[in-house]
Design a protein around this motif. Structure first.
Motif, PDB file in Angstrom:
ATOM      1  N   ASP A 128       0.856  -1.186   0.000  1.00 24.99           N
ATOM      2  CA  ASP A 128       0.000   0.000   0.000  1.00 24.99           C
ATOM      3  C   ASP A 128       0.892   1.235   0.000  1.00 24.99           C
ATOM      4  O   ASP A 128       1.581   1.510   0.975  1.00 24.99           O
ATOM      5  CB  ASP A 128      -0.892  -0.035   1.256  1.00 24.99           C
ATOM      6  N   ASN A 130       0.309   4.152   0.464  1.00 24.83           N
ATOM      7  CA  ASN A 130      -0.016   5.122   1.519  1.00 24.83           C
ATOM      8  C   ASN A 130       0.574   4.750   2.868  1.00 24.83           C
ATOM      9  O   ASN A 130       0.474   5.521   3.822  1.00 24.83           O
ATOM     10  CB  ASN A 130      -1.531   5.289   1.655  1.00 24.83           C
ATOM     11  N   GLN A 131       1.154   3.561   2.970  1.00 20.02           N
ATOM     12  CA  GLN A 131       1.834   3.225   4.225  1.00 20.02           C
ATOM     13  C   GLN A 131       3.040   4.145   4.339  1.00 20.02           C
ATOM     14  O   GLN A 131       3.920   4.134   3.459  1.00 20.02           O
ATOM     15  CB  GLN A 131       2.281   1.765   4.223  1.00 20.02           C
ATOM     16  N   PRO A 132       3.111   4.942   5.398  1.00 20.51           N
ATOM     17  CA  PRO A 132       4.164   5.966   5.472  1.00 20.51           C
ATOM     18  C   PRO A 132       5.574   5.398   5.517  1.00 20.51           C
ATOM     19  O   PRO A 132       6.526   6.082   5.176  1.00 20.51           O
ATOM     20  CB  PRO A 132       3.825   6.727   6.756  1.00 20.51           C
TER      21      PRO A 132
ATOM     22  N   THR B  12       6.458  10.874  -0.421  1.00 21.76           N
ATOM     23  CA  THR B  12       5.152  11.420  -0.026  1.00 21.76           C
ATOM     24  C   THR B  12       5.325  12.865   0.431  1.00 21.76           C
ATOM     25  O   THR B  12       6.447  13.338   0.609  1.00 21.76           O
ATOM     26  CB  THR B  12       4.545  10.611   1.132  1.00 21.76           C
ATOM     27  N   ARG B  43       9.070  11.009   9.572  1.00 20.31           N
ATOM     28  CA  ARG B  43       7.671  11.454   9.468  1.00 20.31           C
ATOM     29  C   ARG B  43       7.547  12.898   9.921  1.00 20.31           C
ATOM     30  O   ARG B  43       8.491  13.450  10.491  1.00 20.31           O
ATOM     31  CB  ARG B  43       6.757  10.521  10.255  1.00 20.31           C
TER      32      ARG B  43
END
Ligand SMILES: [Zn+2]
Lengths: 390, 128
Positions: A128, A130-132, B12, B43
């Motif tokens: 996935d 979107n898994q960070p 991201t 993060r």
């Protein structure tokens, strides 16, 4: 509030197939569902709670509820905990029954990774985007096998565990599998065979790894009043625990698993201790998985697992703690790459006295099923279930 | 033996500062301005105190192998590893430019960047 004694496992069924190119995943789910209901002496019309996990086709429980034509549902749960989901879902079913949310709970698992040709453990998979964490794991070639292997490597470094000690886990499983006509690997192997098998990911050899199989299994869990009206031997759920263990921002210890927490919760709820347990089903994706969970459950001290599993101590009739008497994932099957369901099913057989006579544990009145889902080397789910013969 | 091609990391909105630094060959470790702790994987929110004040501080590049495994069942063998950084956290990586048979836990290693097929380079380690 406790689930202790509030629900019974009334039906259990393991699909005999290990290779099902001619069946769909939905069909396998349905066949095991009907098998478990027949085992319990119940029908689809009795089912008012349905439980499944990520292997069920479609999102959540709806597709399989329709395929099975379950029309009386008033409680559903599709908690996804990877391979251990079904150990946890048995506890969830007991909780739902204790709360009056359902009376007859059906749990199904099925899949056919063997027919679909998945190189399950040795291929990096991007699940996935979107898994960070994906960007910091996928490029490095993290697979199921080398993730678990790093746990084994660290355990060896920290506690002196050896490949020969890990091999004893496979040896014990093979001693049990020889009596299982459905087992994929029914031949007894030796410690020398295991350590001479090719290295997959250091220090894990081919024979340290579980099989890839098609198949499935199902459970039917019911209210005590219903259990008593059925003809099957009573298997009472007395304790359950679950947790997630992860890398905690980069501050982790690969030699312990979530079993330390889920096990402690299950033992506390059941009011029993490890020495009371007569039989254990322990998730065996790899030999190291078994060793770490046994330590974390308190069957031996942390770091003493290598010595504990050696010399046949896990072999029924020969050792102190008989485990995975169906041959487990290491020798019997690993349907849908998810071993939690078969762990509960073999514990039910033992408590009913219906295991193969050659591996049946005498006076088996208390059993534990333990599962680790997802990846021990990064983040995993753990669930523990303790069951008692009535 | 040829080295395993490294697939591009997924970038991201949250990890972009890390990968932008990597493109400039700067290895940075996300560190919380509130509690002072470094974390991994990178993060936008500190996993320890929940603050969203992350500073991308230059890492020393020094680390030690926490655990590793050489993938034998692969077209090109590679060593996956957890390396504990001098800054604190332990990160997943590969050990490169080494004899796989001499790797050991506790070994000192140093960060290097490795090219990916079509993305920013990723931090790897080699024996110090
Ligand atoms: Zn912080």
């Amino acid at each position: 509030m406790t689930i202790k004694g509030k629900a019974y496992i009334a039906g259990a069924f393991e699909h005999p197939t290990r290779h099902a190119p001619d069946k769909s995943v939905a069909q396998l789910h349905a066949e095991v569902a009907l098998g478990a209901l027949a085992d319990a002496g119940l029908t689809r019309d009795d089912v008012d709670g349905y439980f499944c996990a990520g292997d069920a086709p479609g999102p959540g429980p709806a597709t399989m509820a329709e395929y099975l034509n379950l029309t009386k549902l008033r409680h559903v749960d599709s908690t996804e905990l990877g391979g251990t989901s079904y150990v946890a879902l048995a506890g969830h079913a007991a909780a739902a029954i204790a709360l009056g949310k359902c009376d007859v709970a059906l749990i199904t698992l099925a899949g056919r990774p063997r027919s679909e040709g998945m190189a399950t453990g040795t291929t990096p998979r991007l699940r996935d985007p979107n898994q960070p964490e994906a960007g910091f794991e996928f490029p490095y070639g993290l697979t199921t096998a080398n993730g678990y292997a790093m746990c084994a490597m660290r355990h060896m470094h920290q506690y002196g565990t050896t490949s020969e000690q890990l091999a004893w886990i496979k040896v014990a499983a093979s001693h049990h599998a020889q009596h299982n006509p459905n087992a994929m690997l029914p031949d007894v192997v030796t410690v020398a065979d295991v350590v001479a098998s090719p290295l997959i990911a250091d220090p894990l050899h081919r024979l340290d790894c579980c099989v890839i199989s098609d198949g499935g299994g199902a459970l039917v869990i019911v209210r005590p009043e219903i259990a008593k009206s059925l003809r099957r031997p009573g298997v009472k759920i007395v304790g359950a625990g679950e947790t997630v263990k992860h890398l905690a921002g980069g501050t982790f210890d690969l030699t312990t698993s979530g079993a330390a927490r889920s096990g402690a919760a299950a033992f506390a709820e059941a009011g029993v201790k490890p020495t009371d347990i007569k039989y254990v089903s322990i998730y065996d994706s790899f030999t190291i998985t078994v060793l770490i969970q046994l330590e974390d459950l308190g069957f031996c001290a942390k770091g003493a697992g290598g010595k504990f599993v050696s010399d046949g101590n896990l072999i029924s009739g020969a050792g102190k703690l008989p485990f995975n008497t169906d041959g487990g994932g290491l020798c019997n099957n690993h349907p849908a790459n998810r071993g939690g369901m078969t762990k509960v099913i073999e514990a039910v057989r033992q408590l009913r006295g219906e295991a193969h006579p050659a591996v049946q544990v005498k006076n088996c009145d208390l059993a534990l099923a333990q599962g680790t889902g997802m990846q021990l080397g990064t983040r995993h789910c753990s669930s523990t279930l303790i069951m008692e013969r009535e | 033996m040829a080295a395993r091609p490294i697939p591009a990391p997924i970038v991201t909105v949250e990890s972009e500062p890390f990968w932008n630094a990597a493109r400039e060959r700067r290895f940075v470790v996300p560190t919380c301005a509130a509690c002072g702790k470094a974390h991994w994987y990178p993060r936008a929110m500190c996993p320890f105190c929940g603050t969203e004040k992350i500073e991308w501080r230059a890492a020393s590049g020094a680390g030690t192998i926490y655990s590793f495994s050489v993938m034998r069942r692969a077209k090109e063998r590679y060593a996956i590893a957890y390396v504990t950084l001098a800054e604190g956290p332990t990160m997943l990586t590969n050990i490169v430019d080494c004899d796989f048979d001499t790797l050991r836990i506790g070994q000192s290693v140093r960060a290097v960047f490795g090219e990916t097929t079509d993305g920013p380079p990723v931090p790897l380690f080699r024996p110090a």
